[in-house]
Design a protein around this motif. Structure first.
Motif, PDB file in Angstrom:
ATOM      1  N   THR A  55     -10.615   9.926   2.525  1.00 23.88           N
ATOM      2  CA  THR A  55      -9.155  10.088   2.534  1.00 23.88           C
ATOM      3  C   THR A  55      -8.563   9.582   3.836  1.00 23.88           C
ATOM      4  OG1 THR A  55      -9.308  12.011   1.070  1.00 23.88           O
ATOM      5  CG2 THR A  55      -7.274  11.762   2.329  1.00 23.88           C
ATOM      6  N   GLU A  56      -9.252   9.850   4.956  1.00 25.36           N
ATOM      7  CA  GLU A  56      -8.785   9.341   6.248  1.00 25.36           C
ATOM      8  C   GLU A  56      -8.736   7.810   6.233  1.00 25.36           C
ATOM      9  OE1 GLU A  56     -11.403  10.906   9.181  1.00 25.36           O
ATOM     10  OE2 GLU A  56     -10.745  12.986   8.917  1.00 25.36           O
ATOM     11  N   ASP A  57      -9.813   7.203   5.713  1.00 23.86           N
ATOM     12  CA  ASP A  57      -9.855   5.741   5.640  1.00 23.86           C
ATOM     13  C   ASP A  57      -8.783   5.204   4.709  1.00 23.86           C
ATOM     14  OD1 ASP A  57     -11.924   5.689   7.412  1.00 23.86           O
ATOM     15  OD2 ASP A  57     -13.486   5.193   5.958  1.00 23.86           O
ATOM     16  N   ALA A  58      -8.561   5.916   3.589  1.00 25.91           N
ATOM     17  CA  ALA A  58      -7.559   5.464   2.619  1.00 25.91           C
ATOM     18  C   ALA A  58      -6.170   5.473   3.236  1.00 25.91           C
ATOM     19  CB  ALA A  58      -7.588   6.359   1.378  1.00 25.91           C
ATOM     20  N   THR A  59      -5.885   6.490   4.048  1.00 24.75           N
ATOM     21  CA  THR A  59      -4.584   6.565   4.712  1.00 24.75           C
ATOM     22  C   THR A  59      -4.360   5.337   5.602  1.00 24.75           C
ATOM     23  OG1 THR A  59      -4.651   8.982   4.706  1.00 24.75           O
ATOM     24  CG2 THR A  59      -3.146   7.935   6.267  1.00 24.75           C
ATOM     25  N   GLU A  60      -5.397   4.960   6.344  1.00 28.72           N
ATOM     26  CA  GLU A  60      -5.293   3.785   7.214  1.00 28.72           C
ATOM     27  C   GLU A  60      -5.168   2.506   6.400  1.00 28.72           C
ATOM     28  OE1 GLU A  60      -8.051   3.438  10.432  1.00 28.72           O
ATOM     29  OE2 GLU A  60      -8.179   5.600  10.726  1.00 28.72           O
ATOM     30  N   ILE A  61      -5.849   2.464   5.242  1.00 26.80           N
ATOM     31  CA  ILE A  61      -5.785   1.265   4.388  1.00 26.80           C
ATOM     32  C   ILE A  61      -4.370   1.062   3.859  1.00 26.80           C
ATOM     33  CG2 ILE A  61      -6.554   0.293   2.182  1.00 26.80           C
ATOM     34  CD1 ILE A  61      -9.316   1.634   2.794  1.00 26.80           C
ATOM     35  N   TYR A  62      -3.731   2.144   3.383  1.00 27.04           N
ATOM     36  CA  TYR A  62      -2.346   2.027   2.916  1.00 27.04           C
ATOM     37  C   TYR A  62      -1.445   1.515   4.038  1.00 27.04           C
ATOM     38  CZ  TYR A  62      -3.306   4.507  -1.476  1.00 27.04           C
ATOM     39  OH  TYR A  62      -3.776   4.867  -2.710  1.00 27.04           O
ATOM     40  N   GLU A  63      -1.648   2.037   5.257  1.00 27.70           N
ATOM     41  CA  GLU A  63      -0.833   1.596   6.395  1.00 27.70           C
ATOM     42  C   GLU A  63      -1.089   0.126   6.716  1.00 27.70           C
ATOM     43  OE1 GLU A  63      -1.851   4.288   9.518  1.00 27.70           O
ATOM     44  OE2 GLU A  63      -0.752   5.980   8.655  1.00 27.70           O
ATOM     45  N   MET A  64      -2.370  -0.298   6.608  1.00 28.10           N
ATOM     46  CA  MET A  64      -2.731  -1.682   6.918  1.00 28.10           C
ATOM     47  C   MET A  64      -2.038  -2.660   5.974  1.00 28.10           C
ATOM     48  SD  MET A  64      -6.561  -3.278   7.319  1.00 28.10           S
ATOM     49  CE  MET A  64      -7.043  -2.987   5.618  1.00 28.10           C
ATOM     50  N   TYR A  65      -1.875  -2.251   4.703  1.00 23.76           N
ATOM     51  CA  TYR A  65      -1.234  -3.135   3.732  1.00 23.76           C
ATOM     52  C   TYR A  65       0.269  -2.875   3.631  1.00 23.76           C
ATOM     53  CZ  TYR A  65      -5.751  -4.832   2.124  1.00 23.76           C
ATOM     54  OH  TYR A  65      -6.982  -5.443   2.049  1.00 23.76           O
ATOM     55  N   GLY A  66       0.774  -1.929   4.416  1.00 26.18           N
ATOM     56  CA  GLY A  66       2.206  -1.640   4.390  1.00 26.18           C
ATOM     57  C   GLY A  66       2.666  -1.000   3.101  1.00 26.18           C
ATOM     58  N   VAL A  67       1.763  -0.291   2.440  1.00 19.29           N
ATOM     59  CA  VAL A  67       2.089   0.377   1.170  1.00 19.29           C
ATOM     60  C   VAL A  67       2.436   1.842   1.455  1.00 19.29           C
ATOM     61  CG1 VAL A  67       1.192   1.136  -1.061  1.00 19.29           C
ATOM     62  CG2 VAL A  67       0.643  -1.149  -0.199  1.00 19.29           C
ATOM     63  N   GLY A  68       3.628   2.229   1.094  1.00 15.17           N
ATOM     64  CA  GLY A  68       4.100   3.577   1.416  1.00 15.17           C
ATOM     65  C   GLY A  68       3.616   4.648   0.459  1.00 15.17           C
ATOM     66  N   LEU A  69       2.315   4.792   0.349  1.00 12.21           N
ATOM     67  CA  LEU A  69       1.727   5.846  -0.492  1.00 12.21           C
ATOM     68  C   LEU A  69       0.797   6.725   0.333  1.00 12.21           C
ATOM     69  CD1 LEU A  69       0.675   4.046  -3.819  1.00 12.21           C
ATOM     70  CD2 LEU A  69       2.624   5.569  -3.478  1.00 12.21           C
ATOM     71  N   LYS A  70       0.645   7.957  -0.114  1.00 10.82           N
ATOM     72  CA  LYS A  70      -0.390   8.832   0.427  1.00 10.82           C
ATOM     73  C   LYS A  70      -1.560   8.834  -0.560  1.00 10.82           C
ATOM     74  CE  LYS A  70       2.739  11.972   2.865  1.00 10.82           C
ATOM     75  NZ  LYS A  70       3.175  13.388   3.026  1.00 10.82           N
ATOM     76  N   PRO A  71      -2.794   8.966  -0.056  1.00 11.82           N
ATOM     77  CA  PRO A  71      -3.945   8.933  -0.963  1.00 11.82           C
ATOM     78  C   PRO A  71      -3.847   9.913  -2.137  1.00 11.82           C
ATOM     79  CG  PRO A  71      -4.680   8.778   1.303  1.00 11.82           C
ATOM     80  CD  PRO A  71      -3.202   9.032   1.359  1.00 11.82           C
ATOM     81  N   LYS A  72      -3.310  11.111  -1.886  1.00 13.53           N
ATOM     82  CA  LYS A  72      -3.260  12.104  -2.965  1.00 13.53           C
ATOM     83  C   LYS A  72      -2.238  11.741  -4.039  1.00 13.53           C
ATOM     84  CE  LYS A  72       0.014  15.311  -0.770  1.00 13.53           C
ATOM     85  NZ  LYS A  72       0.254  16.730  -0.412  1.00 13.53           N
TER      86      LYS A  72
END
Length: 317
Positions: A24-41
């Motif tokens: 989940t921590e990695d997923a949060t960073e991945i969304y930020e890296m792609y500029g996608v405004g989602l939370k993993p949950k």
């Protein structure tokens, strides 16, 4: 990690939770890296709505395997962020559906490259693994659907406790226990009757010397339950199962079943064809046990007990 090496497989829940937290921590960073405004949950709700125009919260919960309250909370968060909109159902105005907003649809357009890269990265990691975790999780989930972890632990607990149970023949040293444990349950639900006193005060004379038997269940070497087999002077029945009791401290350990099975096996070994018993339907656990042992309800046999409102018999093969 040394902790898990020391603890072993019983820490699987802790290990999966830690792995999930790391992912989940990695997923949060991945969304930020792609500029996608989602939370993993939010991803499961977002994904199913990105494939269809609109859905009810109940439908979403069923599709993603989450509880209705959990999905409701996620939907509220995503509505607040402007990713989802709530609207009345076209066919039922009393029901609300959710749908992606313009912002949500824009995320759908920009997330494709992230999907591609994440999918390839996960597949590469699975290919490098000796054991494919995706398939292992599928198998583990299937096994838990067949029988939950709590059910499996309960079975192991009972199996371990059963190993501590020993069924022995009655001796004079168990007489006080035989009387007290039966007095306890009789006085809790009913009133002691004269026939109770005869068998509890003089088990040798009233039960054993007339051709019956008494078995005692020991748990860790201490008496925990009893059951008597009374010889009957009756053309229809050979023995009566009576005075079965298990101490409150030992309930839930399968002792009643072990005693009942031992007593019926004893009767069969003595050549019995039918066993009879009397009870009261207020004693639901006992009645359930008798059914489990194979006893069936009968009527019409005379009884000396005022408390008796059910009679049962077991035909031995």
């Amino acid at each position: 990690m040394k902790f898990f090496d020391n603890v072993g497989v019983m820490a699987i829940g802790t290990r999966l939770r830690m792995l999930s937290e790391k992912m989940t921590e990695d997923a949060t960073e991945i969304y930020e890296m792609y500029g996608v405004g989602l939370k993993p949950k939010w991803f499961p709700v977002f994904y199913v709505l990105s494939k269809d125009q609109e859905k009810s919260i109940t439908t979403i919960a069923n599709e993603i395997g989450h509880s209705h309250p959990s999905v409701s909370k996620i939907v509220r968060e995503m509505v607040k962020e402007g990713i989802l909109l709530e609207k009345k159902d076209d066919s039922d105005g009393r029901k609300n559906n959710v749908v992606l907003s313009e912002k949500g649809n824009n995320i759908t357009d920009q997330i494709h490259e992230q999907y591609l890269d994440v999918d390839n990265a996960v597949q590469a990691m699975l290919d490098q693994s000796r054991h494919n975790m995706w398939h292992a999780i599928e198998e583990f989930e299937f096994l838990l659907e067949q029988k939950s972890m709590i059910q499996r632990v309960k079975e192991e607990k009972k199996r371990r406790e059963v190993e501590k149970v020993q069924i022995v023949s009655f001796e004079a040293k168990y007489q006080a226990f035989f009387r007290s444990i039966n007095e306890e349950w009789i006085n809790e639900y009913f009133t002691m009757e004269e026939i109770d006193r005869k068998s509890l005060d003089n088990p040798q004379e009233y039960i054993l010397d007339t051709g019956g038997d008494i078995l005692v269940a020991l748990y860790d070497g201490e008496p925990a339950g009893v059951c008597a087999l009374l010889k009957m002077d009756d053309p229809q029945y050979d023995f009566e199962l009576a005075k079965m009791a298990v101490s409150k401290e030992a309930k839930g350990k399968g002792i009643g079943w072990l005693l009942g099975k031992a007593v019926t096996d004893k009767a069969q070994g003595l050549g019995a064809k039918k066993i009879y018993l009397e009870s009261n339907t207020i004693l639901k656990p006992a009645i359930n046990l008798y059914h489990k042992l194979g006893f069936k309800k009968v009527v019409g046999h005379p009884t000396p007990y005022q408390r008796c409102n059910i009679q049962m018999e077991l035909e031995l093969k």
